[in-house]
Structure formats: C-alpha cells, structure tokens
Design a protein around this motif. Structure first.
Motif, PDB file in Angstrom:
ATOM      1  N   GLY A 403       0.790  -1.228   0.000  1.00 53.94           N
ATOM      2  CA  GLY A 403       0.000   0.000   0.000  1.00 53.94           C
ATOM      3  C   GLY A 403       0.820   1.275   0.000  1.00 53.94           C
ATOM      4  O   GLY A 403       0.266   2.363  -0.135  1.00 53.94           O
ATOM      5  N   ALA A 404       2.145   1.158   0.136  1.00 52.47           N
ATOM      6  CA  ALA A 404       2.997   2.353   0.132  1.00 52.47           C
ATOM      7  C   ALA A 404       3.213   2.914  -1.266  1.00 52.47           C
ATOM      8  O   ALA A 404       3.824   3.967  -1.435  1.00 52.47           O
ATOM      9  CB  ALA A 404       4.348   2.037   0.772  1.00 52.47           C
ATOM     10  N   GLY A 405       2.748   2.220  -2.302  1.00 51.63           N
ATOM     11  CA  GLY A 405       2.870   2.739  -3.663  1.00 51.63           C
ATOM     12  C   GLY A 405       4.312   2.744  -4.141  1.00 51.63           C
ATOM     13  O   GLY A 405       5.048   1.772  -3.964  1.00 51.63           O
ATOM     14  N   VAL A 454       1.644  -1.203  -7.153  1.00 49.78           N
ATOM     15  CA  VAL A 454       1.895   0.237  -6.980  1.00 49.78           C
ATOM     16  C   VAL A 454       0.724   1.042  -7.541  1.00 49.78           C
ATOM     17  O   VAL A 454       0.243   1.992  -6.911  1.00 49.78           O
ATOM     18  CB  VAL A 454       3.218   0.636  -7.665  1.00 49.78           C
ATOM     19  CG1 VAL A 454       3.338   2.157  -7.776  1.00 49.78           C
ATOM     20  CG2 VAL A 454       4.401   0.069  -6.902  1.00 49.78           C
ATOM     21  N   LYS A 455       0.267   0.681  -8.739  1.00 49.71           N
ATOM     22  CA  LYS A 455      -0.876   1.383  -9.324  1.00 49.71           C
ATOM     23  C   LYS A 455      -2.133   1.170  -8.477  1.00 49.71           C
ATOM     24  O   LYS A 455      -2.931   2.096  -8.289  1.00 49.71           O
ATOM     25  CB  LYS A 455      -1.127   0.885 -10.745  1.00 49.71           C
ATOM     26  CG  LYS A 455       0.024   1.122 -11.720  1.00 49.71           C
ATOM     27  CD  LYS A 455       0.276   2.583 -11.947  1.00 49.71           C
ATOM     28  CE  LYS A 455       1.356   2.780 -13.024  1.00 49.71           C
ATOM     29  NZ  LYS A 455       1.704   4.218 -13.216  1.00 49.71           N
ATOM     30  N   ALA A 456      -2.303  -0.044  -7.976  1.00 49.16           N
ATOM     31  CA  ALA A 456      -3.489  -0.336  -7.162  1.00 49.16           C
ATOM     32  C   ALA A 456      -3.488   0.450  -5.858  1.00 49.16           C
ATOM     33  O   ALA A 456      -4.551   0.781  -5.330  1.00 49.16           O
ATOM     34  CB  ALA A 456      -3.553  -1.834  -6.872  1.00 49.16           C
ATOM     35  N   ASP A 559      -3.804  -3.137 -13.619  1.00 49.03           N
ATOM     36  CA  ASP A 559      -3.066  -4.054 -14.489  1.00 49.03           C
ATOM     37  C   ASP A 559      -2.722  -3.388 -15.813  1.00 49.03           C
ATOM     38  O   ASP A 559      -1.578  -3.443 -16.299  1.00 49.03           O
ATOM     39  CB  ASP A 559      -3.918  -5.309 -14.715  1.00 49.03           C
ATOM     40  CG  ASP A 559      -3.233  -6.340 -15.601  1.00 49.03           C
ATOM     41  OD1 ASP A 559      -1.999  -6.300 -15.735  1.00 49.03           O
ATOM     42  OD2 ASP A 559      -3.948  -7.196 -16.163  1.00 49.03           O
ATOM     43  N   ALA A 560      -3.698  -2.734 -16.412  1.00 49.63           N
ATOM     44  CA  ALA A 560      -3.480  -2.127 -17.733  1.00 49.63           C
ATOM     45  C   ALA A 560      -2.501  -0.962 -17.658  1.00 49.63           C
ATOM     46  O   ALA A 560      -1.608  -0.832 -18.501  1.00 49.63           O
ATOM     47  CB  ALA A 560      -4.816  -1.671 -18.315  1.00 49.63           C
ATOM     48  N   THR A 561      -2.647  -0.098 -16.671  1.00 47.33           N
ATOM     49  CA  THR A 561      -1.757   1.064 -16.578  1.00 47.33           C
ATOM     50  C   THR A 561      -0.338   0.644 -16.214  1.00 47.33           C
ATOM     51  O   THR A 561       0.625   1.321 -16.586  1.00 47.33           O
ATOM     52  CB  THR A 561      -2.276   2.074 -15.554  1.00 47.33           C
ATOM     53  OG1 THR A 561      -2.516   1.414 -14.303  1.00 47.33           O
ATOM     54  CG2 THR A 561      -3.571   2.721 -16.026  1.00 47.33           C
ATOM     55  N   ALA A 562      -0.194  -0.483 -15.505  1.00 46.60           N
ATOM     56  CA  ALA A 562       1.151  -0.973 -15.183  1.00 46.60           C
ATOM     57  C   ALA A 562       1.793  -1.685 -16.363  1.00 46.60           C
ATOM     58  O   ALA A 562       3.019  -1.820 -16.410  1.00 46.60           O
ATOM     59  CB  ALA A 562       1.091  -1.926 -13.987  1.00 46.60           C
ATOM     60  N   THR A 563       0.992  -2.135 -17.322  1.00 47.03           N
ATOM     61  CA  THR A 563       1.534  -2.840 -18.484  1.00 47.03           C
ATOM     62  C   THR A 563       2.331  -1.910 -19.369  1.00 47.03           C
ATOM     63  O   THR A 563       3.442  -2.210 -19.794  1.00 47.03           O
ATOM     64  CB  THR A 563       0.385  -3.489 -19.283  1.00 47.03           C
ATOM     65  OG1 THR A 563      -0.245  -4.467 -18.454  1.00 47.03           O
ATOM     66  CG2 THR A 563       0.899  -4.153 -20.548  1.00 47.03           C
ATOM     67  N   GLY A 564       1.754  -0.744 -19.672  1.00 44.74           N
ATOM     68  CA  GLY A 564       2.422   0.214 -20.539  1.00 44.74           C
ATOM     69  C   GLY A 564       1.391   1.131 -21.171  1.00 44.74           C
ATOM     70  O   GLY A 564       0.177   0.870 -21.120  1.00 44.74           O
ATOM     71  N   PRO A 565       1.833   2.223 -21.770  1.00 52.45           N
ATOM     72  CA  PRO A 565       0.895   3.217 -22.305  1.00 52.45           C
ATOM     73  C   PRO A 565      -0.029   2.681 -23.388  1.00 52.45           C
ATOM     74  O   PRO A 565      -1.118   3.194 -23.585  1.00 52.45           O
ATOM     75  CB  PRO A 565       1.828   4.316 -22.846  1.00 52.45           C
ATOM     76  CG  PRO A 565       3.172   3.684 -22.981  1.00 52.45           C
ATOM     77  CD  PRO A 565       3.237   2.619 -21.949  1.00 52.45           C
ATOM     78  N   ALA A 566       0.406   1.629 -24.098  1.00 51.94           N
ATOM     79  CA  ALA A 566      -0.431   1.111 -25.183  1.00 51.94           C
ATOM     80  C   ALA A 566      -1.574   0.243 -24.674  1.00 51.94           C
ATOM     81  O   ALA A 566      -2.489  -0.090 -25.438  1.00 51.94           O
ATOM     82  CB  ALA A 566       0.425   0.297 -26.151  1.00 51.94           C
ATOM     83  N   ALA A 567      -1.549  -0.136 -23.401  1.00 50.49           N
ATOM     84  CA  ALA A 567      -2.546  -1.066 -22.880  1.00 50.49           C
ATOM     85  C   ALA A 567      -3.771  -0.374 -22.303  1.00 50.49           C
ATOM     86  O   ALA A 567      -4.771  -1.025 -21.998  1.00 50.49           O
ATOM     87  CB  ALA A 567      -1.922  -1.961 -21.813  1.00 50.49           C
ATOM     88  N   TRP A 568      -3.720   0.942 -22.134  1.00 55.37           N
ATOM     89  CA  TRP A 568      -4.833   1.665 -21.511  1.00 55.37           C
ATOM     90  C   TRP A 568      -4.998   3.007 -22.202  1.00 55.37           C
ATOM     91  O   TRP A 568      -4.016   3.648 -22.560  1.00 55.37           O
ATOM     92  CB  TRP A 568      -4.568   1.861 -20.023  1.00 55.37           C
ATOM     93  CG  TRP A 568      -5.743   2.292 -19.200  1.00 55.37           C
ATOM     94  CD1 TRP A 568      -5.907   3.481 -18.551  1.00 55.37           C
ATOM     95  CD2 TRP A 568      -6.913   1.521 -18.894  1.00 55.37           C
ATOM     96  NE1 TRP A 568      -7.091   3.499 -17.876  1.00 55.37           N
ATOM     97  CE2 TRP A 568      -7.740   2.308 -18.065  1.00 55.37           C
ATOM     98  CE3 TRP A 568      -7.346   0.248 -19.258  1.00 55.37           C
ATOM     99  CZ2 TRP A 568      -8.967   1.852 -17.590  1.00 55.37           C
ATOM    100  CZ3 TRP A 568      -8.571  -0.210 -18.779  1.00 55.37           C
ATOM    101  CH2 TRP A 568      -9.364   0.581 -17.958  1.00 55.37           C
ATOM    102  N   SER A 569      -6.215   3.386 -22.409  1.00 58.91           N
ATOM    103  CA  SER A 569      -6.496   4.649 -23.077  1.00 58.91           C
ATOM    104  C   SER A 569      -7.808   5.192 -22.544  1.00 58.91           C
ATOM    105  O   SER A 569      -8.557   4.488 -21.851  1.00 58.91           O
ATOM    106  CB  SER A 569      -6.599   4.449 -24.602  1.00 58.91           C
ATOM    107  OG  SER A 569      -7.705   3.607 -24.909  1.00 58.91           O
ATOM    108  N   THR A 570      -8.091   6.439 -22.879  1.00 60.24           N
ATOM    109  CA  THR A 570      -9.364   7.038 -22.460  1.00 60.24           C
ATOM    110  C   THR A 570     -10.537   6.246 -23.008  1.00 60.24           C
ATOM    111  O   THR A 570     -11.545   6.031 -22.324  1.00 60.24           O
ATOM    112  CB  THR A 570      -9.430   8.498 -22.938  1.00 60.24           C
ATOM    113  OG1 THR A 570      -8.302   9.213 -22.425  1.00 60.24           O
ATOM    114  CG2 THR A 570     -10.707   9.164 -22.454  1.00 60.24           C
TER     115      THR A 570
END
Length: 833
Positions: A403-405, A454-456, A559-570
């Motif tokens: 939880g410390a990120g 970390v993202k969670a 999960d998606a944001t930790a994967t990389g920029p191509a895995a998550w979008s608006t």
C-alpha cells in the motif's frame, strides 16, 4: 588525440612488427572452443600487450616515453570487438613521427583504436576537466616503455581522484543517471544495451571508481560474477554479429544463447536480468553510502573515516549508537530509522520474530525509506520461515508494504536481492526475471506484478477491501510461470498462496475470482457490445457482488496502466467504466455493511455492570485470552507463556458505558496517547437489564512500537478522560508539537461518503482513509461537533488503510435528511484533511 584512421598515404612510415601475425593469432584465439569467457578476454589483452610492445620498440620510442592501456583494455578486458584504448605518454620533446609509426601498424591489422598522445601534466589536466577521461585513467596499465612514468601518472591520477571525490562523485552520479534515462533499465528491456543501460557494464565500472575514492565500497557478493556474465554475453554477441554492438537485439538472442550453451533466448534474458539487478542494487546501496559520507563531511565539517562500507554505515559497530551519538527514531516494533534508512533496533531478535522482515519493510516503505543493506542481510541470515498459515500480522504487514505505492519499489528490490521475497512466496521464483515477449509490456513478469500493486495503491479509496485489491494485484499474473492459460493456472496457485497467507475461505475465493477474471472486464468491454443486456448479465454473474465488481474494476485499471501506455487509453477506460456502471446497477441491491456479532458473555457482563453502576466498565485481554484472564494486570497485551514466541499482535479492549457526547473520540484519543493503533473496533447499543441502553465499545489494538502499556495505567487514563480530568485533545497536540512526525509518503486523499439507502434506521457514513495515529479520534470529534448521534460503528484497518462505517442519527434517533447527511460527511472530510 582520439580519432579515426586518417586517409591512405603511400609515403607513410610502415613501422615495425608483423600485423598479420597478430591478426592470425587473434583469429585462432577466437576460434578456440577451449578458451572462453574471462580467460579469452585476458588472453586477448595479453596478445595485444605483446604485439603493441613489439610495435613500440620497432617504432624507436626513446627513453622517457611509455605506452599505456586505459579503460577496458587497461583492466585487461578485451572483448572480440573492443577498441584498443591507448595513451602514448612522454616526458620531454616527442618525435612528431613516432605516433604515426606506432598507430599505422595497428590500423593495418584492422584493430579498432582509440588513442591519445600527452605529457603527464596534460593527461592530468584533461582528467581534471573531463570525467570520462579521468575514469579511463583510473584503470591505466603499463604496456611498454618507461614503467616509472606510467606508475607516476597512475599514482597522481588516483590521488587527484581521491582529493576531488566530493566534487566528482556527484558528477559521476549524474552521468550514471543520464545514461539510465537514455538507455533504460537493463533488467527489464527486451533489447537491452549491455553496457550503457542501468545495471550494465558501465555501472560496474562506476562502482570500481567509487571504491577507488576510499570513501565507500559496493557490496561485493555476486557483483564480480554479474559483471563477468554480462561480459560473456557481450562477447558472444560480438562473435554472433561480427560487429562491435552492445545491444542484445531480438534477432540475435537465439544465436547468442547457442554460443553460450544456454537453453533458449528466454533463459539467456533471465540470466542477463539477474546480473543486471545485482549490479543495479549494488549501485543503489553504494550511492546511498556515498550520500551519507558526503553529507557527514558537509554537515559536520569534520574529517570522515577513510573508508565507509555501505554494509556497516556511519556509527555502526563503533559504539556510537550505544553512546547516543547516532540519532535513531522508532518506526515500528524492532525497527528504527538511522542515517535515512530503516535498520533493526538494538533489541531486535530476528531469530525469534519471523514477521520482522515484513514489519521492517512495511515501516520503511510507509516512511519513504529503504531498508539498509546490513539489515536485509541480517534478516535473510537469521529469520526463520513464517509459520503456515501466516500470523495475521504478517499478512497485514505485506498489505501495508504494498500500500505504500512507489515507496514500496526500493524496499521490495532490497528484499528480493537477498532472496527474502522467494522465501516468503515460493511461487515467485517462477516469474522472477521472466521476460514478456510482447511489445505492449514494458516490464518482466515479476516487476509487472509489483508495478500493478503500486498502481493499485492509488485506488484503495475506490474499494471496500483494499487488502484484497493489493494482494490480487501482486499475484494476478503468477500463473505465467506455468504452462497453459495463465489466468486459469493463477487461480489454482492463488488459492494455495492465500491459504498459506492465512486468508479465510471467503477471502481466498475472492482472490481466486480476481486472478481468474483479471482480464475479463477489458476483454468483454472491447470485444462485445457493452449495451447488450446479455453482456451486462455476464459481468454481473461473474462478479456476483458489488464488492467483487469494484475490486475487478480497480484491478483491471491497475493491471493495464502498469503494463504500458499502449494497454490503456481514455477510450478503453470509458468502455470498462460504462460496463461496470451497468453491472453495478444490476447488483445495486447487494450493497452490504458489517453486521455486529452477538455479544460474548464477557461483553454482556460488562454491559450489566455499567447499567447497574451507571459508570464505565472496562475489560482488557491479550488477543485470544478471555477478558479479565490472568496475565493482563501487567502490560496490557502480555500473556505469553513461551519466552521465545513472538509477541501477540495486540490487546482486546472492551468498554461498556452510558452514552455521552464525544465518547468515541475520547476513547480513541486515549488509545492514541498510549501509541496504540486500532486494528478493528465496533460500537453498539445494549439494554441488558431494561434500565436503559449502554454503549459497548469493542476494540482490538496493537502497540505502534515498543511494549503495550500497563493495563492499570490505561484504565486510569480512560477513567480520567471520561470524567473530564484529562484533556485528550490538548495532550495529543502537545505531543505532536514536541515531536513532529516524519512526513512519510504521499497517500490517496481520504474519502467520506454517504451510503444512500443502505439502512432504514440510520444514515451510514463510510470513511476510507490512510491509517494514522489519532485518525479515529479526529473522526469521533468531527461527528460530535456536527451534533449527530453515533449509534453503531464498524472500524477496520486493512494494512495501511482504514475502512470504517458509522451509523448516525439525529438527536431523535432518525436518519439524517440527505442535505444534512452531506453536511456531516463534508465536516468529517475536512477534519481528516
């Protein structure tokens, strides 16, 4: 000066020696299967030495000149396509044709040459201005000519380096950081630069340069072997490609693996990653040691020790701690802060406290520190394995660490470097350093898992069970180390892991569901019509409950944001959110809040006592001990019979008392004064004899650090606070002013919300916040100042997060009007900052 070969000149001098002999001998050496690795690099350097010495003599070099190897060649490390880094050193006047007589035969032999011609004074001046030139000269090695001239230069350069260390080391650090920014981290890249990336061969050279200052040295265990492994891979890459390349490209990895006798390209990458992590971790430890030494020199203005090893540290082992010369601040039981790191307290006994590694890690991360090298080494050497299932504290400390990120990352790396992570989670070994051959993924499997946690950590206010979110984030891809679909394999693995961690059956099934379906939301939202009732029904059935749905949503995004920029979008985020909203509407009737368990016989006895005497009745017991049992008259939580067993996690405190304004905040404030953290709490009304209701407060508390308070003192302070003779708020303010707390890490802001329609008899305020001393005291005071009546409360601390529900009414016992409820929620939110 360094430069390329000049244009062909038919009249140039040819010099002496036989370049073809050197080329032929070098070719034979490279083709000999019996000579490999470091032996071949030394043999290549030795061959070059003999050949260059012959050229030097044939060129007619006079007395007062010397040929010196610098850089990698100076270290005696020649890869198949390495440059020959040479310095022609002269004392007095130099024949201007001598360098040409020396360099042309080298070019004729086809050798790559980086050369310079300087006097000792010129070499020293250039080194003083050019850090890279100075680093090269630190490895200066005599080849031919005047050996005393070389020795004098080397001695002078080393003396200059040590004298200028306070100025040059920060410059070296900036150089290393700039390389890391340009080339990335070697231990995570699919096509890494073996030399320039962070954790590569350049960093190994930098560590040797730091050691040459005599100010600090790197932890040496495994460091030389890691550098040798990277050098071996580099050699194989040179031979496979026929080029002086440092980038291990995808198309070359199979050939390099074959040359090294490695099973396959994935195994090769794992070996490269492991070596890079060893070098990177040694660099982190060493630079922290450098920071401490330079800070001591700058701040105290006194002479520092000539050598400060990072695994000893300033003041350690010198008696300075015992004498009070080194400042140590408590962080947790058995853990203190010293020199900007978390270290073990003097009374800590790792052999008797299997939870200590996780407690130290969690305390360090929450304070924004890392665990010192010496501490991690000692924990790895002395701590016994955790019992199975884990004690509750171990599980909660793991959740607190996650939880410390971002602050979790260096602590996790330190534990992993000494094998503590694989000891805690044996299944981790299958995913450690495992590459992901997918351009979307930017991390290895293990680093992706911790990055997802970390993202969670930034999403813990969105869920009612932040502990399950963080553990699911850590384990969601654990099945990638096994054959078949990783989600299905992970579901099986996580059931076993969760059981070993001590999660109950319900929580274990929740974790299994999250791991099995961590891709379901995003796959369904992007591949099926999210407006189709069948799609919504599918998600609702998979989730089953509103709590599971919010956990799946947060895990999907983490999960998606930790994967990389191509895995998550608006666009993807909106599709998933829309599908979740529709499924949530279908599950709206499922919203649940805790229901208090039936009171125990001891609780009923205390309630009867309070009703009959019209005064407070208090019970204290160590966890698992009936209230009032023997052994609680001393320290509140002391009830141990085995001196070698770990301390119980806390004490159960039960208070029965007639209702009065500010009761919750007052009692919580007393607990905070005694440095007790609230792990769980509940408040409810009872009417045991029909003479009117009394409030029953049941708490589970633990010492922040040190021993639990004496039971008699705790009882006395509670009574004084309740009769008004102890001003709790003033005492807390005075203590905080006298010893302000370390700022610690940035955490998600608290969230206070009204659970509309969740109860017909009261208004439920839900508070999700980072746990901190005095948190419940501030909430209680805010509710009291808002003029509402607190009827029931359910308080739980999950790792570093507090998730609390407060059932409040107006003075007449009715639920609050919507506008009034919003005002009270805003007041509590403001009190929490």
């Amino acid at each position: 000066m360094p430069g390329d070969r000049p244009g062909t000149d038919p009249g140039r001098p040819t010099g002496g020696g036989e370049p073809t002999d050197y080329a032929a001998e070098r070719a034979r050496l490279l083709a000999d299967p019996a000579v490999r690795g470091a032996d071949r690099r030394r043999a290549l350097a030795g061959l070059a030495d003999r050949w260059l010495a012959e050229l030097f003599r044939a060129a007619g070099a006079p007395a007062g000149t010397a040929l010196v190897a610098v850089g990698g060649y100076g270290r005696g490390e020649l890869s198949p396509r390495s440059d020959l880094d040479l310095l022609l050193l002269y004392q007095d006047d130099l024949d201007p044709e001598l360098p040409e007589r020396l360099w042309y035969p080298v070019w004729d032999a086809g050798a790559a040459l980086d050369h310079s011609v300087r006097t000792p004074a010129e070499a020293r001046a250039v080194a003083g201005e050019d850090l890279k030139a100075q680093l090269g000269l630190l490895d200066a090695r005599h080849i031919a000519g005047d050996a005393e001239l070389t020795a004098a230069l080397r001695s002078t350069v080393l003396a200059d380096w040590r004298a200028a260390a306070p100025r040059r080391l920060p410059e070296l650090r900036e150089l290393c950081q700039a390389r890391a920014e340009r080339h990335g981290e070697l231990s995570f890249l699919l096509e890494p630069d073996l030399k320039e990336a962070r954790g590569g061969l350049r960093d190994a050279v930098a560590l040797n340069a730091i050691a040459a200052t005599w100010l600090a040295d790197a932890p040496r265990d495994g460091l030389d072997a890691a550098a040798v492994k990277l050098s071996d891979v580099r050699d194989a890459l040179h031979l496979a490609t026929g080029r002086a390349t440092e980038r291990l490209s995808l198309q070359d990895q199979d050939q390099v693996a074959e040359r090294l006798g490695v099973l396959d390209a994935d195994t090769l990458l794992r070996q490269v990653y492991e070596s890079a992590r060893t070098i990177a971790y040694a660099s982190d430890v060493t630079w922290r040691a450098v920071d401490r030494v330079l800070a001591a020199r700058a701040n105290r203005g006194r002479r520092i020790p000539r050598l400060a090893f990072p695994f000893s540290g300033a003041g350690r082992g010198t008696g300075a701690v015992a004498k009070g010369a080194v400042e140590r601040r408590p962080l947790a039981e058995g853990v203190v802060e010293q020199d900007g790191e978390a270290v073990l307290a003097q009374a800590a006994r790792p052999a008797q406290d299997p939870v200590l590694p996780l407690r130290a890690a969690a305390a360090a991360a929450q304070a924004g520190l890392t665990v010192s090298y010496a501490t991690v080494r000692r924990l790895a050497a002395e701590t016994r394995p955790l019992p199975v299932p884990w004690p509750d504290e171990a599980r909660e400390q793991l959740v607190t660490l996650l939880g410390a990120g971002e602050a979790c990352l260096p602590v996790w790396e330190a534990l992993e470097a000494e094998g503590l992570i694989s000891r805690l989670l044996p299944d981790w070994e299958r995913v450690r350093c495992r590459p992901q051959r997918n351009a979307v993924h930017r991390w290895t499997v293990d680093r992706h898992l911790i990055e997802t946690a970390v993202k969670a950590a930034a999403m813990t206010r969105r869920v009612a069970r932040p502990d399950l979110l963080l553990v699911a984030a850590l384990l969601h891809d654990i099945g990638k180390g096994w054959p078949g679909d990783h989600s299905e394999a992970g579901e099986v693995i996580v059931r076993d892991v969760a059981t070993r961690m001590g999660f109950d059956k319900t929580d274990t099934e929740t974790l299994a569901l999250l791991v099995r379906h961590h891709l379901t939301l995003i796959d369904t939202a992007t591949r099926r019509d999210p407006d189709d009732p069948a799609t919504v029904d599918l998600i609702a059935k998979i989730a089953g409950t509103h709590s599971h749905l919010e956990l799946l949503h947060a895990l999907t995004e983490a999960d998606a944001t930790a994967t990389g920029p191509a895995a998550w979008s608006t666009w993807r985020a909106s599709l998933v959110a829309g599908l979740v909203d529709r499924a949530a509407a279908q599950l709206a009737g499922d919203l649940r809040f805790p229901v208090a368990a039936e009171p125990t016989a001891d609780q009923e006895r205390l309630a009867v006592e309070a009703a009959r005497t019209a005064g407070p009745a208090l019970g204290l017991a160590a966890q698992g001990t009936p209230a009032g049992a023997p052994g609680v008259s001393g320290a509140a939580g002391t009830g141990r019979q085995d001196p070698g067993a770990p301390e119980p996690m806390g004490v159960e405190l039960t208070l029965a008392i007639q209702d009065r304004p500010g009761l919750l905040g007052t009692v919580a404030g007393v607990l905070a004064l005694h440095r007790l953290t609230v792990r769980s709490a509940s408040l409810r009304e009872l009417d045991p004899i029909g003479a009117g209701p009394v409030l029953l407060l049941s708490w589970t508390v633990a010492a922040e650090y040190g021993e639990l308070p004496e039971a008699a003192r705790l009882r006395a302070d509670l009574r004084r606070a309740l009769d008004g003779s102890l001003d709790v708020a003033r005492k807390l303010a005075e203590r905080d002013a006298a010893a302000p707390r370390r700022r610690g890490i940035a955490t998600p802001p608290p969230v206070v919300s009204v659970a509309a329609g969740a109860s017909s008899s009261a208004t439920i305020l839900e508070v999700r916040a980072h746990d901190a001393p005095g948190l419940l005291h501030r909430i209680g005071r805010a509710l009291d100042e808002a003029g509402v009546r607190l009827r029931t409360a359910h308080v739980s601390t999950l790792g570093a997060d507090a998730v609390d529900a407060f059932y409040v009414t107006d003075a007449e016992g009715r639920p609050l009007a919507p506008g009034r409820a919003a005002e009270v929620a805003a007041a509590v939110q403001q009190a929490l900052g």
